[in-house]
Design a protein around this motif. Structure first.
Motif, PDB file in Angstrom:
ATOM      1  N   ARG A 624      -8.524   5.336  13.505  1.00  0.00           N
ATOM      2  CA  ARG A 624      -9.381   5.073  12.652  1.00  0.00           C
ATOM      3  C   ARG A 624      -8.628   5.024  11.595  1.00  0.00           C
ATOM      4  N   ILE A 625      -8.040   3.767  11.622  1.00  0.00           N
ATOM      5  CA  ILE A 625      -7.190   2.612  10.844  1.00  0.00           C
ATOM      6  C   ILE A 625      -7.994   2.214   9.809  1.00  0.00           C
ATOM      7  N   GLN A 626      -7.981   3.180   8.155  1.00  0.00           N
ATOM      8  CA  GLN A 626      -9.583   2.742   7.388  1.00  0.00           C
ATOM      9  C   GLN A 626      -8.430   2.066   6.112  1.00  0.00           C
ATOM     10  N   TYR A 627      -7.758   0.850   6.424  1.00  0.00           N
ATOM     11  CA  TYR A 627      -7.574  -0.044   5.331  1.00  0.00           C
ATOM     12  C   TYR A 627      -7.542   0.068   3.958  1.00  0.00           C
ATOM     13  N   LEU A 628      -7.116  -0.602   2.785  1.00  0.00           N
ATOM     14  CA  LEU A 628      -7.056  -0.530   1.656  1.00  0.00           C
ATOM     15  C   LEU A 628      -6.750  -1.591   0.879  1.00  0.00           C
ATOM     16  N   PRO A 629      -8.340  -2.654   1.033  1.00  0.00           N
ATOM     17  CA  PRO A 629      -6.879  -3.862   0.550  1.00  0.00           C
ATOM     18  C   PRO A 629      -7.286  -3.933  -1.090  1.00  0.00           C
ATOM     19  N   GLN A 630      -7.912  -3.068  -1.341  1.00  0.00           N
ATOM     20  CA  GLN A 630      -7.870  -3.753  -3.038  1.00  0.00           C
ATOM     21  C   GLN A 630      -5.894  -3.788  -3.658  1.00  0.00           C
ATOM     22  N   TYR A 631      -5.315  -3.054  -2.754  1.00  0.00           N
ATOM     23  CA  TYR A 631      -3.155  -2.919  -2.957  1.00  0.00           C
ATOM     24  C   TYR A 631      -3.232  -3.849  -2.167  1.00  0.00           C
ATOM     25  N   ASN A 632      -1.365  -3.836  -3.012  1.00  0.00           N
ATOM     26  CA  ASN A 632      -0.989  -5.159  -1.872  1.00  0.00           C
ATOM     27  C   ASN A 632       0.508  -4.299  -2.182  1.00  0.00           C
ATOM     28  N   MET A 664       8.673   1.843   6.083  1.00  0.00           N
ATOM     29  CA  MET A 664       8.071   2.341   4.608  1.00  0.00           C
ATOM     30  C   MET A 664       7.263   0.967   3.968  1.00  0.00           C
ATOM     31  N   GLU A 665       6.821   2.271   2.734  1.00  0.00           N
ATOM     32  CA  GLU A 665       6.342   1.049   2.390  1.00  0.00           C
ATOM     33  C   GLU A 665       5.892   1.188   0.590  1.00  0.00           C
ATOM     34  N   ASP A 666       6.032  -0.089   0.342  1.00  0.00           N
ATOM     35  CA  ASP A 666       5.953   0.198  -1.578  1.00  0.00           C
ATOM     36  C   ASP A 666       4.680  -0.072  -2.470  1.00  0.00           C
ATOM     37  N   ILE A 667       3.905  -0.064  -2.541  1.00  0.00           N
ATOM     38  CA  ILE A 667       2.599  -0.584  -3.152  1.00  0.00           C
ATOM     39  C   ILE A 667       3.490  -0.620  -4.547  1.00  0.00           C
ATOM     40  N   GLU A 668       2.147  -2.060  -4.442  1.00  0.00           N
ATOM     41  CA  GLU A 668       2.765  -2.699  -5.937  1.00  0.00           C
ATOM     42  C   GLU A 668       1.620  -2.118  -7.190  1.00  0.00           C
ATOM     43  N   GLY A 669       2.186  -1.414  -8.277  1.00  0.00           N
ATOM     44  CA  GLY A 669       1.075  -1.219  -9.378  1.00  0.00           C
ATOM     45  C   GLY A 669       1.084   0.538  -9.008  1.00  0.00           C
ATOM     46  N   ASP A 670       1.280   1.017  -8.458  1.00  0.00           N
ATOM     47  CA  ASP A 670       0.698   2.245  -8.182  1.00  0.00           C
ATOM     48  C   ASP A 670       1.952   3.640  -8.905  1.00  0.00           C
ATOM     49  N   TYR A 671       1.072   4.689  -8.792  1.00  0.00           N
ATOM     50  CA  TYR A 671       2.036   5.545 -10.342  1.00  0.00           C
ATOM     51  C   TYR A 671       1.501   6.909 -10.049  1.00  0.00           C
ATOM     52  N   ILE A 672       2.284   7.937 -10.053  1.00  0.00           N
ATOM     53  CA  ILE A 672       2.214   9.061 -10.330  1.00  0.00           C
ATOM     54  C   ILE A 672       1.975   9.755 -11.970  1.00  0.00           C
ATOM     55  N   LEU A 673       0.913  10.619 -12.132  1.00  0.00           N
ATOM     56  CA  LEU A 673       0.646  11.294 -13.021  1.00  0.00           C
ATOM     57  C   LEU A 673       0.330  12.162 -13.245  1.00  0.00           C
ATOM     58  N   ASN A 674       2.203  12.835 -14.019  1.00  0.00           N
ATOM     59  CA  ASN A 674       2.286  14.319 -13.659  1.00  0.00           C
ATOM     60  C   ASN A 674       1.417  14.796 -15.097  1.00  0.00           C
ATOM     61  N   PRO A 682       6.853   6.198  -7.255  1.00  0.00           N
ATOM     62  CA  PRO A 682       6.783   6.827  -6.039  1.00  0.00           C
ATOM     63  C   PRO A 682       7.448   5.863  -5.412  1.00  0.00           C
ATOM     64  N   GLY A 683       7.624   4.698  -5.073  1.00  0.00           N
ATOM     65  CA  GLY A 683       8.644   3.549  -4.658  1.00  0.00           C
ATOM     66  C   GLY A 683       8.390   3.603  -3.556  1.00  0.00           C
ATOM     67  N   TYR A 684       9.301   3.962  -2.701  1.00  0.00           N
ATOM     68  CA  TYR A 684       8.517   3.432  -1.249  1.00  0.00           C
ATOM     69  C   TYR A 684       8.471   5.035  -0.864  1.00  0.00           C
ATOM     70  N   TYR A 685       7.347   4.867   0.829  1.00  0.00           N
ATOM     71  CA  TYR A 685       7.375   6.144   1.179  1.00  0.00           C
ATOM     72  C   TYR A 685       6.970   5.644   2.764  1.00  0.00           C
ATOM     73  N   PHE A 727      -6.791  13.432  -1.766  1.00  0.00           N
ATOM     74  CA  PHE A 727      -7.131  13.153  -3.277  1.00  0.00           C
ATOM     75  C   PHE A 727      -7.318  11.872  -3.461  1.00  0.00           C
ATOM     76  N   THR A 728      -6.335  11.190  -3.081  1.00  0.00           N
ATOM     77  CA  THR A 728      -6.349   9.813  -4.079  1.00  0.00           C
ATOM     78  C   THR A 728      -6.170   9.048  -2.044  1.00  0.00           C
ATOM     79  N   ASP A 729      -6.391   7.443  -2.370  1.00  0.00           N
ATOM     80  CA  ASP A 729      -5.797   6.481  -1.266  1.00  0.00           C
ATOM     81  C   ASP A 729      -4.344   6.474  -1.377  1.00  0.00           C
ATOM     82  N   ILE A 730      -3.549   6.319  -2.164  1.00  0.00           N
ATOM     83  CA  ILE A 730      -2.581   5.911  -2.837  1.00  0.00           C
ATOM     84  C   ILE A 730      -2.096   7.416  -2.029  1.00  0.00           C
ATOM     85  N   PRO A 731      -0.911   7.565  -1.233  1.00  0.00           N
ATOM     86  CA  PRO A 731       0.144   8.985  -1.137  1.00  0.00           C
ATOM     87  C   PRO A 731       0.731   9.247  -1.610  1.00  0.00           C
TER      88      PRO A 731
END
Length: 818
Positions: A624-632, A664-674, A682-685, A727-731
């Motif tokens: 199963r592929i669950q797309y996340l179209p809210q992100y680029n 690898m891919e880099d989601i635009e505008g993603d971030y991790i709050l410590n 996070p950049g590319y993952y 925990f979240t859509d963004i890995p």
């Protein structure tokens, strides 16, 4: 509506065929017919040997049993040539009377000198980036899924970490990025499938195949708008009455093929039935599994006139998956501790995937150098996934018991979930397409124009109630709340217009021979009003002083406009504004033909880089592929593939492939709050298909003293794929599945064989297969189990692995008859 159109189209095609018989009887007398068989000096049939009229483009290829049929001009002196790589050419000059049928058999003798020069024949397969796949023993290779796509996992750059599926990833692409064609007709798949257990038979019937070609990237403009690969399959046009049948613990199949006396009408049809019940019995989840998958299809051609051919392709697939799980016990470990996960189930799951495909094509060849084709096709799917499942579970610490088995020591989590789902989807796709090809000096021009209509409707109703140690989560002291709720209803109506134009040519210089193709394609979609333009090209060079070498390079811009799944997020919301994903391919490679043990071998290697933009990220769970179209996102994939193939054992082709890749891919505008309030980008993952190492071996052998005893070994190894937590859509945190290791082995014995071309049983084979010979416990996904572990309601997640099938023994009986 679509089915009515298809029925009308088929009726019209039948009327045209009947009306076409009468005016063509006289013109058919301008031709004669030659049939026969091509074998080597040991009497073995030769697959894909060429039979052609010298100095013309008129010719054909022999089938898997060495037989061929060819229509030739009557009343003229012709020279017929039979050729095959690394063998002497045999020629015969003759003249046929109008309407005469003559039998000519050829015995081709090996020529070791020609083996060194045979690179020309081999390289000719590379001038369009497609690589042929040997299908001589394809029905004898051990295969848990029963699908032809399983053989692709032995090709460089292709990966599939699930033996039950026909889906595959190519050079870091998703399962949805691969094109499949059968006789120029694009094949569509069901959209709702969530696990490989639900998946039935793929469209392609192995018994009906004439040839397979595959491109892992850098393919020409004539192929459609997807990002990863092309699988191009041709069905047979039979020349005589033949058939085959097989039965095994995994199901059975039967196919028939034949032609009219004058070969104007040909027909091939097949029925397949598959059940994976005994395979699913090796899973850790025990219960009553009732999978039943049925596929019926036919392909027929009719020569309305010597220049006009009608062809019809039809398929009906009814796939059912019903299960009533009872219990499950899974042992798993962390770095420091071992656990036992136990589940008892109540309820059932009932799934339905029905698909219907139909196509009518007219092939018109007004001149020898010009061919025109008109294709009308339709696809309809009716899909449903329904379930009501109560799961009562607990997780315990484990210790090694006196018997060597794990015993439960301390209970650390108890809970239950109640899951409800009613997901329905219907789709209709109708298209009409024109293709043409014009042969010019040392080259050709191809073009195409296509209109496609897509109607899709779906309904989603899913919810989950989670009760962990007395807490209904999310917790409330007043009400019982559902943990997850998804409900949506969507309708999508899309029109697409696409076209392509490409030019290919071959020329020779003092430095060597050069093949090149330049082209481009465009598509316009009413979904978002987007116009895409995709230029592409490839070049192949054979040095004059090293004719056993070839070098090739291809590049191009590739677009994949969103279809449906890419637009829908987890809750069912559609993001119809999403633009086409796009990628630039750079592929460079080489082929080296060489002799070993007086037999021809080929070493191939390709290095590639793909840069992608406007990427729609996704997560994978099983298939199963669950797309996340809210992100680029933007992404890249790079790697190198190696492959060696040839007759390691005389008469049986084997191959070895090795692939190294990084995607690898880099989601635009993603971030991790410590926890300290700082923000990290996070950049590319790693992408879900990032498998840095993949290797496969297909080895075929027989007893030196008796070729009636054969062995087939298929080995796959793939390094661990990444996955993220719940925990979240963004890995933000990446975990890794264990490596995929699998060995399937099959032993076959020929118990009946007829050496004469007479009607009756030609051969009967009996086979025994050991699937997953090593009993590897491969993991396909994880269940994230949430438990409460303190009086304050603090909770933790445990990743419980879902494992694939275990070791199983399969028996098969197959027969060929004519």
């Amino acid at each position: 509506m679509l089915l009515k159109i298809l029925k009308i189209s088929l009726k019209i095609a039948g009327i045209v065929a009947i009306l076409g018989i009468l005016p063509t009887r006289l013109s058919a007398q301008d031709f004669g017919y030659i049939e026969g068989r091509i074998v080597d000096t040991s009497g073995e049939a030769m697959l894909s040997a060429s039979v052609a009229i010298e100095g013309t483009t008129t010719g054909t290829m022999s089938d898997k049993d060495g037989y061929y049929f060819l229509q030739v001009p009557a009343g003229k002196v012709i020279t017929l040539q039979a050729t095959f790589i690394s063998h002497e050419t045999e020629s015969l000059t003759l003249t046929l009377r109008p309407g005469e049928t003559r039998t000519l058999n050829f015995i081709l003798t090996p020529n070791t000198k020609m083996m060194e020069e045979s690179v020309v024949t081999g390289i000719k397969q590379r001038d369009n980036t497609l690589r042929p796949i040997n299908i001589k023993s394809i029905n004898q290779i051990p295969n848990a899924s029963g699908n032809i796509e399983h053989i692709l996992t032995t090709m460089g750059g292709v990966a599939s970490n699930n033996e039950l599926t026909s889906m595959y990833s190519v050079r870091g692409g998703s399962f949805d990025e691969n094109l499949i064609y059968v006789n120029d007709i694009e094949i569509h798949r069901p959209q709702l499938i969530q696990s490989a257990q639900q998946e039935g038979l793929s469209f392609v019937n192995p018994s009906m195949i004439s040839s397979i070609q595959f491109s892992a990237g850098g393919f020409d403009a004539e192929f459609g708008d997807k990002l990863a690969s092309v699988l191009d399959i041709r069905y047979k046009q039979p020349t005589e009455l033949m058939g085959s049948a097989s039965v095994s613990l995994l199901g059975g199949s039967i196919h028939l093929e034949g032609a009219s006396k004058d070969n104007r009408l040909t027909c091939i049809a097949g029925v397949r039935y598959k059940t994976t019940k005994f395979l699913l019995g090796t899973l850790e989840t025990k219960g009553d599994y009732n999978p039943a998958f049925l596929d019926v299809q036919t392909f027929l051609t009719y020569d309305i006139t010597p220049k006009l051919e009608l062809s019809v392709l039809a398929n009906v697939a009814n796939n059912r998956f019903n299960s009533q799980p009872r219990e499950r016990t899974t042992n798993f470990s962390s770095i420091q501790q071992s656990f036992v996960f136990t589940v008892f189930y109540e309820g059932e799951e009932a799934d339905r995937f029905d698909t219907y495909t139909g196509a009518v094509a007219l092939n018109y060849q007004p001149k020898e150098d010009l061919s025109l084709k008109l294709i009308a096709s339709g696809f309809h799917s009716d899909e449903a996934i329904t379930y009501d499942l109560l799961k009562e579970y607990w997780i315990s610490l484990a210790t090694q018991g006196s018997s060597g088995l794990r015993d439960s020591l301390v209970n650390i989590g108890v809970g239950s979930t109640l899951e409800h789902g009613r997901d329905y989807l219907k789709s209709e796709i109708f298209s009409i397409e024109h293709k043409g090809m014009w042969l010019i000096d040392n080259g050709n021009v191809k073009w195409g124009l296509k209109y496609q209509k897509e109607l899709i409707s779906d309904e989603i109703k899913e919810w989950k109630l989670l009760d962990s140690a007395g807490y209904s989560l999310p917790y409330s002291s007043e009400t019982i709340n559902l943990f997850d709720v998804y409900e949506a209803s969507n309708q999508l109506n899309t029109d697409r217009v696409s076209g392509f134009l490409q030019y290919s040519r071959t020329f020779e210089t003092a430095a060597g021979k050069v093949f090149f193709t330049l082209g481009g394609r465009a598509q316009y979609s009413t979904l978002n009003g987007e116009l895409t333009i995709s230029p592409r090209g490839n070049l192949t060079y054979i040095p004059a002083n090293r004719s056993n070498f070839s070098w090739h390079f291809s590049t191009g811009l590739y677009h994949q406009p969103p279809f449906y799944k890419e637009l829908r997020d987890r809750s069912g919301t559609l993001y119809t504004y999403k633009k086409a994903q796009r990628a630039i391919h750079y592929v460079a490679g080489m082929d080296i033909n060489f002799n070993l043990w007086n037999r021809p071998f080929v070493f191939s290697s390709e290095i590639y880089y793909k840069h992608s933009t406007r990427v729609i990220p996704y997560q994978m769970d099983d298939v199963r592929i669950q797309y996340l179209p809210q992100y680029n996102a933007k992404a890249f994939s790079t790697g190198i593939d190696f492959r060696v193939f040839g007759e390691f054992v005389p008469g049986d082709e084997s191959w070895f492939s090795l692939s190294l890749q990084k995607t690898m891919e880099d989601i635009e505008g993603d971030y991790i709050l410590n926890t300290d309030g700082t923000v990290v980008t996070p950049g590319y993952y790693r992408r879900p298909t990032d498998q840095w190492l993949n290797c496969a071996i297909l080895f075929q052998d027989h007893l030196p003293s008796n070729k009636n005893y054969k062995a087939h070994i298929l080995m796959n190894f793939g390094s661990g794929l990444p996955f993220s937590g719940p925990f979240t859509d963004i890995p933000s945190v990446i975990y890794k599945l264990g490596s995929y290791r699998r060995v399937d082995i099959g032993f076959s014995r020929l118990i009946v064989r007829s050496t004469k071309k007479v009607h009756g049983v030609e051969s009967i084979w009996i086979s025994a297969e050991i699937l997953n010979l090593l009993g590897a416990e491969n993991k396909v996904s994880f269940d994230w189990v949430r438990v409460v572990e303190s009086d304050y309601g603090m909770y933790y997640y445990y990743a419980v692995p879902n494992k694939l099938t275990g070791r199983a023994l399969n028996f098969k009986l197959s027969a060929n008859f004519r």
